[in-house]
Design a protein around this motif. Structure first.
Motif, PDB file in Angstrom:
ATOM      1  N   ILE A   1       0.836  -1.200   0.000  1.00 48.97           N
ATOM      2  CA  ILE A   1       0.000   0.000   0.000  1.00 48.97           C
ATOM      3  C   ILE A   1       0.869   1.247   0.000  1.00 48.97           C
ATOM      4  O   ILE A   1       2.026   1.218   0.398  1.00 48.97           O
ATOM      5  N   THR A   2       0.286   2.351  -0.473  1.00 53.28           N
ATOM      6  CA  THR A   2       0.999   3.629  -0.490  1.00 53.28           C
ATOM      7  C   THR A   2       0.275   4.634   0.393  1.00 53.28           C
ATOM      8  O   THR A   2      -0.932   4.518   0.641  1.00 53.28           O
ATOM      9  N   ALA A   3       1.004   5.618   0.854  1.00 52.04           N
ATOM     10  CA  ALA A   3       0.426   6.625   1.755  1.00 52.04           C
ATOM     11  C   ALA A   3      -0.582   7.507   1.035  1.00 52.04           C
ATOM     12  O   ALA A   3      -1.471   8.084   1.656  1.00 52.04           O
ATOM     13  N   SER A   4      -0.457   7.626  -0.291  1.00 57.22           N
ATOM     14  CA  SER A   4      -1.332   8.535  -1.043  1.00 57.22           C
ATOM     15  C   SER A   4      -2.503   7.817  -1.709  1.00 57.22           C
ATOM     16  O   SER A   4      -3.311   8.447  -2.392  1.00 57.22           O
ATOM     17  N   GLY A   5      -2.612   6.511  -1.542  1.00 57.41           N
ATOM     18  CA  GLY A   5      -3.671   5.763  -2.197  1.00 57.41           C
ATOM     19  C   GLY A   5      -5.043   6.062  -1.618  1.00 57.41           C
ATOM     20  O   GLY A   5      -5.176   6.603  -0.516  1.00 57.41           O
ATOM     21  N   SER A   6      -6.081   5.705  -2.371  1.00 55.40           N
ATOM     22  CA  SER A   6      -7.447   5.927  -1.925  1.00 55.40           C
ATOM     23  C   SER A   6      -7.917   4.763  -1.063  1.00 55.40           C
ATOM     24  O   SER A   6      -7.255   3.712  -0.989  1.00 55.40           O
ATOM     25  N   ARG A   7      -9.072   4.939  -0.433  1.00 56.89           N
ATOM     26  CA  ARG A   7      -9.663   3.854   0.354  1.00 56.89           C
ATOM     27  C   ARG A   7      -9.950   2.652  -0.541  1.00 56.89           C
ATOM     28  O   ARG A   7      -9.717   1.511  -0.150  1.00 56.89           O
ATOM     29  N   TYR A   8     -10.440   2.911  -1.754  1.00 57.81           N
ATOM     30  CA  TYR A   8     -10.710   1.827  -2.702  1.00 57.81           C
ATOM     31  C   TYR A   8      -9.429   1.052  -3.004  1.00 57.81           C
ATOM     32  O   TYR A   8      -9.417  -0.191  -2.994  1.00 57.81           O
ATOM     33  N   ASP A   9      -8.325   1.777  -3.266  1.00 58.22           N
ATOM     34  CA  ASP A   9      -7.045   1.125  -3.559  1.00 58.22           C
ATOM     35  C   ASP A   9      -6.578   0.277  -2.375  1.00 58.22           C
ATOM     36  O   ASP A   9      -6.019  -0.806  -2.562  1.00 58.22           O
ATOM     37  N   PHE A  10      -6.806   0.791  -1.156  1.00 57.22           N
ATOM     38  CA  PHE A  10      -6.360   0.079   0.037  1.00 57.22           C
ATOM     39  C   PHE A  10      -7.048  -1.279   0.148  1.00 57.22           C
ATOM     40  O   PHE A  10      -6.391  -2.316   0.327  1.00 57.22           O
ATOM     41  N   PHE A  11      -8.379  -1.294   0.035  1.00 56.89           N
ATOM     42  CA  PHE A  11      -9.091  -2.554   0.199  1.00 56.89           C
ATOM     43  C   PHE A  11      -8.926  -3.470  -1.012  1.00 56.89           C
ATOM     44  O   PHE A  11      -8.991  -4.689  -0.879  1.00 56.89           O
ATOM     45  N   GLU A  12      -8.710  -2.905  -2.189  1.00 56.71           N
ATOM     46  CA  GLU A  12      -8.381  -3.725  -3.351  1.00 56.71           C
ATOM     47  C   GLU A  12      -7.052  -4.451  -3.121  1.00 56.71           C
ATOM     48  O   GLU A  12      -6.915  -5.638  -3.422  1.00 56.71           O
ATOM     49  N   MET A  13      -6.083  -3.721  -2.573  1.00 56.01           N
ATOM     50  CA  MET A  13      -4.781  -4.333  -2.292  1.00 56.01           C
ATOM     51  C   MET A  13      -4.915  -5.381  -1.195  1.00 56.01           C
ATOM     52  O   MET A  13      -4.256  -6.432  -1.247  1.00 56.01           O
ATOM     53  N   LEU A  14      -5.769  -5.118  -0.199  1.00 58.54           N
ATOM     54  CA  LEU A  14      -5.979  -6.090   0.864  1.00 58.54           C
ATOM     55  C   LEU A  14      -6.548  -7.391   0.304  1.00 58.54           C
ATOM     56  O   LEU A  14      -6.157  -8.487   0.717  1.00 58.54           O
ATOM     57  N   LEU A  15      -7.460  -7.279  -0.641  1.00 62.85           N
ATOM     58  CA  LEU A  15      -7.996  -8.468  -1.298  1.00 62.85           C
ATOM     59  C   LEU A  15      -6.894  -9.239  -2.003  1.00 62.85           C
ATOM     60  O   LEU A  15      -6.826 -10.472  -1.921  1.00 62.85           O
ATOM     61  N   LYS A  16      -6.015  -8.534  -2.706  1.00 64.56           N
ATOM     62  CA  LYS A  16      -4.914  -9.199  -3.418  1.00 64.56           C
ATOM     63  C   LYS A  16      -3.955  -9.871  -2.449  1.00 64.56           C
ATOM     64  O   LYS A  16      -3.448 -10.964  -2.716  1.00 64.56           O
ATOM     65  N   VAL A  17      -3.714  -9.216  -1.308  1.00 68.58           N
ATOM     66  CA  VAL A  17      -2.825  -9.803  -0.299  1.00 68.58           C
ATOM     67  C   VAL A  17      -3.396 -11.120   0.215  1.00 68.58           C
ATOM     68  O   VAL A  17      -2.681 -12.121   0.348  1.00 68.58           O
ATOM     69  N   VAL A  18      -4.695 -11.118   0.503  1.00 67.64           N
ATOM     70  CA  VAL A  18      -5.341 -12.342   0.990  1.00 67.64           C
ATOM     71  C   VAL A  18      -5.222 -13.449  -0.047  1.00 67.64           C
ATOM     72  O   VAL A  18      -4.933 -14.603   0.280  1.00 67.64           O
ATOM     73  N   ARG A  19      -5.425 -13.084  -1.303  1.00 65.22           N
ATOM     74  CA  ARG A  19      -5.375 -14.095  -2.358  1.00 65.22           C
ATOM     75  C   ARG A  19      -3.960 -14.617  -2.601  1.00 65.22           C
ATOM     76  O   ARG A  19      -3.773 -15.796  -2.909  1.00 65.22           O
ATOM     77  N   LYS A  20      -2.973 -13.740  -2.488  1.00 64.23           N
ATOM     78  CA  LYS A  20      -1.602 -14.148  -2.767  1.00 64.23           C
ATOM     79  C   LYS A  20      -0.979 -14.934  -1.619  1.00 64.23           C
ATOM     80  O   LYS A  20      -0.173 -15.832  -1.828  1.00 64.23           O
ATOM     81  N   SER A  21      -1.325 -14.571  -0.395  1.00 61.13           N
ATOM     82  CA  SER A  21      -0.626 -15.133   0.757  1.00 61.13           C
ATOM     83  C   SER A  21      -1.191 -16.466   1.213  1.00 61.13           C
ATOM     84  O   SER A  21      -0.523 -17.217   1.911  1.00 61.13           O
ATOM     85  N   ASP A  22      -2.426 -16.754   0.853  1.00 60.92           N
ATOM     86  CA  ASP A  22      -3.030 -18.024   1.264  1.00 60.92           C
ATOM     87  C   ASP A  22      -2.871 -19.075   0.177  1.00 60.92           C
ATOM     88  O   ASP A  22      -2.731 -18.762  -0.995  1.00 60.92           O
ATOM     89  N   VAL A  23      -2.899 -20.345   0.581  1.00 64.12           N
ATOM     90  CA  VAL A  23      -3.012 -21.408  -0.407  1.00 64.12           C
ATOM     91  C   VAL A  23      -4.404 -21.347  -0.993  1.00 64.12           C
ATOM     92  O   VAL A  23      -5.311 -20.735  -0.437  1.00 64.12           O
ATOM     93  N   PHE A  24      -4.586 -21.955  -2.138  1.00 63.03           N
ATOM     94  CA  PHE A  24      -5.891 -21.933  -2.772  1.00 63.03           C
ATOM     95  C   PHE A  24      -6.921 -22.650  -1.903  1.00 63.03           C
ATOM     96  O   PHE A  24      -6.585 -23.586  -1.180  1.00 63.03           O
TER      97      PHE A  24
END
Length: 351
Positions: free
Chosen positions: A178-201
């Motif tokens: 995440i970046t300090a200048s990102g929007s709330r939408y960008d933050f939660f979009e990135m959180l979704l990607k983190v969950v998908r990348k860090s967990d096994v399928f």
């Protein structure tokens, strides 16, 4: 008679309306040490009033040297909290609005004093509010960062984030993504990607057949994609979200089978292809369909947990910062159902 008995016989201290307005939850305690008309208390700077609030809620009032609160040197007053006192404490207390906070809010502030990351966030905040303190209190220490608190404004959102990023690896991946200048939408979009990348399928339903095995994780997906010379890797997000699953079927003609849920939740075969995305023979297709039709496909607890994460984070991604009811409902639904799942998982059968 004991000291406690003597106190119980003493009349309640007289409290002015001004004190009740300035310290609605701590007025009795303050009046006990600054009797009516409480002039020495009203002469304190706001930072020292909040320091008094911390002392009342976190220390034994009988051993507090209240006269030191009025000392000309901040050091003399601040060391009532700790000696040496936390770095930046005066800046934080000066940024806290009046009236004085509730007992529980000061308790949470006490818990953060020993966390350097939380102190850094509060030290650089334009205003340190009970809501900010509550958010920091709910967040795991690693995620107590300004670029997280910029988007997570409610304690219940922080609770969701703590449950979603429940490992050090997930928290670290989110912080670097995440970046300090990102929007709330960008933050939660990135959180979704983190969950998908860090967990096994999510584990697909078991097909109890010696020639059939599921694609288990991202590395497995990449390896099978290379082996079968196809574009399976492009579907990693769909597999991670539970909307698609792949199986490898061995035999005279090897195949990759994809399954996906219908609206009602029942899983069906989406596609079946051979090496290089070639079409399978009729015999092989009939064999594969026969195997899959004989096996029920139901969701397990891990899949349900991932589904709940997806639903909650998708709702938070689309919600505006001012949509209090929508945000609260999404967070509450996630935490409530996840708590019920954890309780069921930990419950032992009665003998």
């Amino acid at each position: 008679m004991t000291q406690q008995g003597l106190r119980m016989q003493q009349p309640f201290p007289r409290i002015s309306g001004a004190l009740k307005a300035l310290a609605p939850d701590l007025a009795d305690d303050i009046a006990a040490h600054f009797p009516f008309p409480h002039q020495p208390f009203f002469e304190l700077a706001p930072a020292r009033m909040h320091l008094l609030g911390m002392l009342i809620t976190g220390s034994d009032p009988d051993v507090i040297e209240f006269d030191r609160l009025r000392s000309l040197k901040w050091h003399d007053a601040a060391t009532l909290v700790a000696d040496p006192y936390p770095n930046g404490l005066e800046r934080i207390l000066s940024s806290m609005p009046l009236p004085l906070w509730a007992f529980e809010d000061y308790r949470k502030l006490w818990s953060l004093v020993v966390c350097q990351k939380a102190m850094t966030v509060m030290r650089h905040a334009r205003e340190v509010t009970p809501a900010l303190v509550a958010v920091l209190h709910e967040l795991p220490p690693m995620l107590r960062a300004a670029k997280v608190c910029r988007h997570v404004r409610r304690p219940i959102e922080a609770s969701v984030l703590a449950r979603v990023c429940d490992t050090t690896d997930k928290a670290a991946l989110l912080l670097v993504s995440i970046t300090a200048s990102g929007s709330r939408y960008d933050f939660f979009e990135m959180l979704l990607k983190v969950v998908r990348k860090s967990d096994v399928f999510p584990a697909p339903p078991v097909i109890d057949h010696p020639d059939v095995r599921p694609v288990a994780d991202l590395d497995d997906l990449r390896r099978i994609a290379l082996e079968f010379q196809n574009c399976m890797r492009a579907y990693a997000d769909q597999v991670a979200s539970g909307s698609l699953a792949f199986y490898v079927v061995n035999g005279e003609e090897r195949a990759v089978v994809s399954v996906k849920p219908l609206i009602g939740g029942r899983l069906v075969i989406d596609e079946m292809k051979g090496v290089g995305n070639t079409r399978l023979s009729g015999v092989t297709e009939r064999r594969i369909r026969s195997i899959f039709e004989r096996h029920g496909m139901v969701k397990n607890a891990d899949e349900r947990r991932r589904e709940l994460m997806e639903q909650c984070l998708s709702s938070l991604t689309s919600a505006s910062m001012k949509a209090d009811d929508e945000i609260h409902l999404a967070c509450w639904s996630f935490l409530n159902e996840l708590g019920a799942m954890d309780h069921t998982k930990s419950a032992k059968p009665i003998a």
